[in-house]
Design an enzyme around this catalytic site. Structure first.
Site, PDB file in Angstrom:
ATOM      1  N   ARG A 234     -10.919  14.520   6.186  1.00 19.64           N
ATOM      2  CA  ARG A 234     -11.768  15.403   5.370  1.00 19.64           C
ATOM      3  C   ARG A 234     -13.193  14.886   5.452  1.00 19.64           C
ATOM      4  O   ARG A 234     -13.459  13.845   6.045  1.00 19.64           O
ATOM      5  CB  ARG A 234     -11.313  15.369   3.912  1.00 19.64           C
ATOM      6  CG  ARG A 234     -11.211  13.941   3.383  1.00 19.64           C
ATOM      7  CD  ARG A 234     -10.912  13.871   1.904  1.00 19.64           C
ATOM      8  NE  ARG A 234     -10.526  12.546   1.450  1.00 19.64           N
ATOM      9  CZ  ARG A 234     -11.345  11.539   1.212  1.00 19.64           C
ATOM     10  NH1 ARG A 234     -12.645  11.692   1.429  1.00 19.64           N
ATOM     11  NH2 ARG A 234     -10.899  10.383   0.791  1.00 19.64           N
TER      12      ARG A 234
ATOM     13  N   LYS B 203      -1.115  -7.524   5.999  1.00 19.58           N
ATOM     14  CA  LYS B 203      -1.750  -8.807   5.773  1.00 19.58           C
ATOM     15  C   LYS B 203      -3.118  -8.595   5.144  1.00 19.58           C
ATOM     16  O   LYS B 203      -3.856  -7.687   5.533  1.00 19.58           O
ATOM     17  CB  LYS B 203      -1.905  -9.546   7.113  1.00 19.58           C
ATOM     18  CG  LYS B 203      -2.710 -10.836   7.050  1.00 19.58           C
ATOM     19  CD  LYS B 203      -1.951 -11.936   6.344  1.00 19.58           C
ATOM     20  CE  LYS B 203      -2.740 -13.249   6.380  1.00 19.58           C
ATOM     21  NZ  LYS B 203      -2.086 -14.273   5.539  1.00 19.58           N
TER      22      LYS B 203
ATOM     23  N   ASN C  20      -9.315   9.254   6.951  1.00 19.31           N
ATOM     24  CA  ASN C  20      -9.520  10.289   5.946  1.00 19.31           C
ATOM     25  C   ASN C  20      -9.772  11.593   6.677  1.00 19.31           C
ATOM     26  O   ASN C  20     -10.781  11.750   7.378  1.00 19.31           O
ATOM     27  CB  ASN C  20     -10.698   9.941   5.046  1.00 19.31           C
ATOM     28  CG  ASN C  20     -10.365   8.802   4.115  1.00 19.31           C
ATOM     29  OD1 ASN C  20      -9.543   8.940   3.222  1.00 19.31           O
ATOM     30  ND2 ASN C  20     -10.982   7.656   4.325  1.00 19.31           N
TER      31      ASN C  20
ATOM     32  N   LYS D  90     -15.400   2.845  -3.755  1.00 16.56           N
ATOM     33  CA  LYS D  90     -16.701   2.515  -3.177  1.00 16.56           C
ATOM     34  C   LYS D  90     -17.819   2.763  -4.190  1.00 16.56           C
ATOM     35  O   LYS D  90     -17.797   3.741  -4.932  1.00 16.56           O
ATOM     36  CB  LYS D  90     -16.918   3.349  -1.918  1.00 16.56           C
ATOM     37  CG  LYS D  90     -15.875   3.079  -0.841  1.00 16.56           C
ATOM     38  CD  LYS D  90     -15.860   4.154   0.221  1.00 16.56           C
ATOM     39  CE  LYS D  90     -14.689   3.963   1.164  1.00 16.56           C
ATOM     40  NZ  LYS D  90     -14.548   5.078   2.128  1.00 16.56           N
TER      41      LYS D  90
ATOM     42  N   LYS E 127       0.819  -1.208   0.000  1.00 12.63           N
ATOM     43  CA  LYS E 127       0.000   0.000   0.000  1.00 12.63           C
ATOM     44  C   LYS E 127       0.855   1.261   0.000  1.00 12.63           C
ATOM     45  O   LYS E 127       1.898   1.320   0.656  1.00 12.63           O
ATOM     46  CB  LYS E 127      -0.913   0.022   1.241  1.00 12.63           C
ATOM     47  CG  LYS E 127      -1.860  -1.155   1.332  1.00 12.63           C
ATOM     48  CD  LYS E 127      -2.781  -1.048   2.532  1.00 12.63           C
ATOM     49  CE  LYS E 127      -3.823   0.025   2.331  1.00 12.63           C
ATOM     50  NZ  LYS E 127      -4.836   0.020   3.421  1.00 12.63           N
TER      51      LYS E 127
ATOM     52  N   GLY F 285      -7.914   6.595  -2.401  1.00 11.57           N
ATOM     53  CA  GLY F 285      -8.652   6.343  -3.631  1.00 11.57           C
ATOM     54  C   GLY F 285      -8.247   5.077  -4.353  1.00 11.57           C
ATOM     55  O   GLY F 285      -8.515   4.913  -5.536  1.00 11.57           O
TER      56      GLY F 285
ATOM     57  N   VAL G 275     -17.232  11.338   0.668  1.00 15.15           N
ATOM     58  CA  VAL G 275     -18.304  11.283  -0.329  1.00 15.15           C
ATOM     59  C   VAL G 275     -19.576  10.723   0.300  1.00 15.15           C
ATOM     60  O   VAL G 275     -20.686  11.206   0.052  1.00 15.15           O
ATOM     61  CB  VAL G 275     -17.875  10.411  -1.531  1.00 15.15           C
ATOM     62  CG1 VAL G 275     -19.027  10.257  -2.527  1.00 15.15           C
ATOM     63  CG2 VAL G 275     -16.653  10.992  -2.223  1.00 15.15           C
TER      64      VAL G 275
END
Length: 455
Positions: free
Chosen positions: A293, A202, A291, A237, A159, A165, A296
């Site tokens: 912020r 993992k 996140n 999502k 990651k 995103g 959505v």
């Protein structure tokens, strides 16, 4: 309210949402826009509008210099970053405050800690919040990364340390894949966020994606319960709901309490979301990121709690203390949101910009459509494909699904393809009806149902 004029450093439906909240607070608004967005709804709604550059986001919505010039020229005293673009950029938050303006969001230092997934993981562990087994920090040395992957056990997720995103993420099932995918993930992260840093986690098989909405004033924080966002395509999502249908109450209490503890540990200010993976089989949850912020999917939380999250974050930024006590936050009913994108699901979600040649917005009780659309609007090809969010509420999840089916049937967007057909199939699916899904459920389902999306 210390804020008198608010500049919105974003576009699309979230800009419209912020303008509405500001107007209810008696705050004048300034909408910045690129040359491609001169006719968007937020520009028409705002008290003032400023062109900050050409269509390319790097020279407009990502230009800190141009945004600050617009704020200074219009006399704005605050900036709301929305989501995406500069919303989680600590340097932007610092620059706004250095210019003597109010940043509607957390301090730059909090963004640095919680916006960096590795630093957020360290902060979570320090606050006693469980995290997914993986590396203890960034991993730059390939040999060290291999050793960690072997110790954790495949499959593992590589990651990006910065950003979000779904970018800069790869899943490796064995060492051969790991050696191939690690440099790919780093290169993608570098291109997307200017930071190629990685860490290893993992993979939790059949995990649910659960996130907790919090509000903080820099000293005290509260939670507004959880959302489930397990239906994802390419880690984006697609369908979100609140609360999670199958989360035991005992787990819910621990999960939400952990989110508040972590928010308070970093003196968090504003609206934020702490994201977790939840394992149905073991009933264990693991913090993955925050996140810093507005999200959505925030409307589903608003629908079940009655709290206007955007208005609250503006109030907090304006110097007010958090006025809501935890015991005052009540959860009622069930809410579902589906994202209506300018994409053709029958053609592998090919982007479908174009001119809206007709629009019918659903109505009725418990139905909301957050959008930037109007009849005749030309959707530009330069930005995210999100056109709007269809949100419904009802007393039970089954009733909310039925209401969503009705609302989708009413929704009409002519002139371009949208993801409406996908959601019409999902609301009728038995597994979705039982909430029998996980984060890796949707993509095989899409393959199996590709022929139905082409009709």
């Amino acid at each position: 309210m210390a804020i008198r004029k608010l500049l919105i450093a974003n576009r699309g439906e979230i800009a419209v949402r912020i303008i509405r909240a500001a107007r209810e607070l008696g705050i004048r608004t300034v909408q910045v826009h690129s040359a491609a967005d001169a006719e968007m709804l937020a520009v028409k709604m705002a008290d003032e509008a400023v062109n900050i550059g050409p269509p390319h986001a790097a020279r407009s919505y990502l230009s800190i210099e141009n945004i600050l010039k617009a704020a200074q020229s219009t006399g704005a005293d605050a900036v709301h970053p929305g989501y995406g673009f500069l919303a989680e950029n600590a340097g932007f938050a610092d620059a706004v405050e250095s210019a003597g303006l109010v940043f509607v969001g957390p301090k730059g230092d909090a963004i640095r800690v919680m916006g960096d997934k590795v630093a957020a993981r360290v902060a979570a562990e320090a606050a006693g919040v469980p995290v997914v087994p993986g590396s203890n920090g960034r991993v730059d040395d390939p040999e060290q990364a291999k050793a960690i992957a072997l110790a954790v056990g495949f499959p593992v997720m590589i990651k990006a340390a910065a950003g979000g995103g779904g970018r800069g993420i790869r899943i490796a099932h064995d060492m051969t894949e790991f050696e191939t995918l690690m440099p790919q993930a780093s290169a993608e992260a570098k291109a997307a966020f200017g930071d190629g840093g990685l860490y290893i986690e993992k993979v939790i098989e059949r995990a649910r994606h659960i996130e907790v909405q919090i509000l903080g004033d820099g000293k005290r924080a509260i939670h507004c319960f959880e959302r489930e966002c397990s239906l994802q395509r390419r880690r984006q999502k697609v369908w979100e709901e609140a609360p999670s249908a199958l989360l035991p109450q005992s787990v819910r209490e621990k999960l939400c309490t952990s989110a508040v503890a972590l928010a308070e540990a970093v003196s968090y200010r504003g609206a934020g979301t702490l994201e977790y993976l939840y394992d149905d089989a073991t009933r264990h949850f693991y913090f993955i990121e925050m996140n810093t912020r507005i999200q959505v999917e925030h409307p589903v939380t608003e629908m079940i709690t009655g709290i206007d999250l955007v208005r609250e974050m503006i109030r907090i930024a304006g110097g007010e203390q958090l006025s809501i006590r935890q015991e005052d936050v009540k959860m009622q009913g069930h809410a579902i949101e589906v994202r209506i994108n300018a994409e053709d699901p029958g053609k592998n979600f090919m982007p479908s910009p174009g001119t809206v040649a007709g629009l019918r917005i659903p109505g009725g009780p418990g139905t909301r459509f957050d959008t930037m659309l109007y009849d005749g609007y030309q959707v530009p090809p330069f930005y995210d494909s999100l056109l709007g969010k269809l949100i419904v509420w009802d007393e039970t999840r089954a009733a909310a699904i039925a209401r969503m089916a009705r609302a989708l049937a009413e929704l009409e967007v002519h002139g371009l393809s949208t993801t409406k057909p996908l959601h019409q199939l999902l609301v009728a699916d038995e597994s979705v009806g039982r909430a029998d899904f996980h984060t890796r459920w949707l993509e095989p389902w899409l393959e199996a149902n590709a022929h139905r999306l082409k009709t």
